[in-house]
Structures are given as C-alpha cells and as structure tokens.
Design an enzyme around this catalytic site. Structure first.
Site, mmCIF file in Angstrom:
data_model
loop_
_atom_site.group_PDB
_atom_site.id
_atom_site.type_symbol
_atom_site.label_atom_id
_atom_site.label_comp_id
_atom_site.label_asym_id
_atom_site.label_seq_id
_atom_site.Cartn_x
_atom_site.Cartn_y
_atom_site.Cartn_z
ATOM 1 N N CYS A 1 -14.095 -8.235 9.029
ATOM 2 C CA CYS A 1 -15.289 -8.521 9.826
ATOM 3 C C CYS A 1 -15.787 -7.254 10.521
ATOM 4 O O CYS A 1 -15.038 -6.298 10.718
ATOM 5 C CB CYS A 1 -15.002 -9.600 10.858
ATOM 6 S SG CYS A 1 -14.806 -11.250 10.145
ATOM 7 N N HIS B 1 -19.645 -9.944 14.484
ATOM 8 C CA HIS B 1 -19.390 -10.737 15.690
ATOM 9 C C HIS B 1 -19.042 -9.867 16.889
ATOM 10 O O HIS B 1 -18.744 -8.678 16.760
ATOM 11 C CB HIS B 1 -18.272 -11.756 15.433
ATOM 12 C CG HIS B 1 -16.934 -11.159 15.121
ATOM 13 N ND1 HIS B 1 -16.092 -10.675 16.097
ATOM 14 C CD2 HIS B 1 -16.288 -10.983 13.939
ATOM 15 C CE1 HIS B 1 -14.978 -10.223 15.531
ATOM 16 N NE2 HIS B 1 -15.075 -10.403 14.213
#
Length: 203
Positions: free
Chosen positions: A178, A162
């Site tokens: 992440c 992301h």
C-alpha cells in the site's frame, strides 16, 4: 382522617416525584438517542478535529513542475522517489511524500480509484495474517487504525492509498504494497480525487 390525608399527601408527593423522574428519564433517553444519531453523523468530523497525527511529511506537499501525458486528476506514484503526484493543469502537480512497499512487496502498474472511504475499517488479508498471526481479523476505523483518516482503493486489488498512524514511516519502503501518506496529506488528496481517477505506480 389525618393519617389518610398524610398518606394522600405522601402519595401525591411520590406520584409527583415518579412523574418527574419518568419525565427526566424520557428527556435523557431522547437526548441520548439524539446524541447517538448525531454521533454517527458527526463521527468523521469529530475524528478529524481531534486526531493528533496530522503532522507534516518529511517532504511537505507542494506544487511542482510535472510533465506527463496523464490527464489532470490522475495519480502518479514514484516508488524510487517515495513521492505521489496529483496531476494538475498546465504541467503542474501536487507532490506528496509517501511510504511505499518494502522489498518484495513493491509493485508497478496502472489502475483506477475504485472506491473512497473516510476513516475506513481494516480487514488484513489472510496472507498478511499468516505472516503476522497477532493481527486482528477486523479493526474498526479510528486513530489507532493503520489505514488512517482516508483510503482510496485501487481497482480490485488489495492495495490502497491511505493515511497512517505512523507518520514517521513516510519516505520509507515499509508497507506490504500500500501507499502510505500522513493523515493531513491523505485528506488533502482525498478531497481532490474522484472515483475512476487513473492511478499509475512506477519505479
């Protein structure tokens, strides 16, 4: 008679003003509705146009030599290099600088892109909220959202590739697992990766 006539003129004036106000009100409401509908459709475009965190990563993306058995369109993440590679034809790849999981949260494995979202909402997992009680249960997408401009979801895991509203963290091991990119880089990647693409995370 004059009073009646005067009242009649005032009545006509008031009626005219009322009709004008109602007409303007109707136009304003219609315009507002159009704006709301258009705003929903154009929100991604507007956010993309006005975002301020489109800055270069510490190591700007570039095309590099990259030998791999993974097919073109695959994503290969190197935790140790703090780099993400998008595999291209003829032993080439786009190389992006990324932020990865901090000690105790980094991981390796193989999976696939299961979903893609523009300006995604964020719902911190319960375990993360226990570690950081001040986190919200839900945060709508936007420039203040930690998931940034785009997100690629990895299988059924809680991990994503992301964007970030903290571009200074790119190149570091700071996340809860992440893979972070600058908003400019994640947009570039997002437009070139399909749902179902392979994701390989290695040390």
């Amino acid at each position: 008679m004059r009073m009646t006539a005067g009242y009649g003129r005032r009545g006509l004036i008031m009626a005219g003003l009322t009709a004008l106000i109602m007409a303007l009100g109707a136009c304003t409401q219609h315009a507002a509705d159009e704006h709301v509908r258009g705003g929903v459709q154009a929100s991604v475009h507007d956010l993309d146009r006005h975002i301020t965190s489109y800055v270069s990563a510490p190591k700007p993306r570039r095309v590099v030599d990259f030998e791999t058995r993974e097919p073109p369109g695959s994503i290969v993440v190197s935790n140790s290099e703090r780099a993400l590679y998008l595999v291209l034809e003829e032993d080439k790849a786009y190389r992006y600088g990324v932020g990865v999981g901090r000690q105790g949260f980094s991981w390796t494995g193989r999976n696939r892109v299961s979903m893609k979202r523009e300006w995604p909402d964020w719902r911190p997992p319960a375990a993360m909220r226990r570690r950081q009680p001040d986190l919200p249960v839900h945060m709508p997408g936007g420039p203040a959202n930690p998931l940034g401009a785009r997100a690629l979801y990895i299988g059924s895991t809680l991990y994503r590739i992301h964007g970030s509203n903290e571009p200074h963290t790119i190149g570091q091991a700071v996340s809860s697992g992440c893979i972070r990119m600058t908003n400019a880089d994640v947009r570039h990647l997002y437009d070139r990766v399909r749902v179902g693409a392979r994701v390989v995370v290695r040390n």
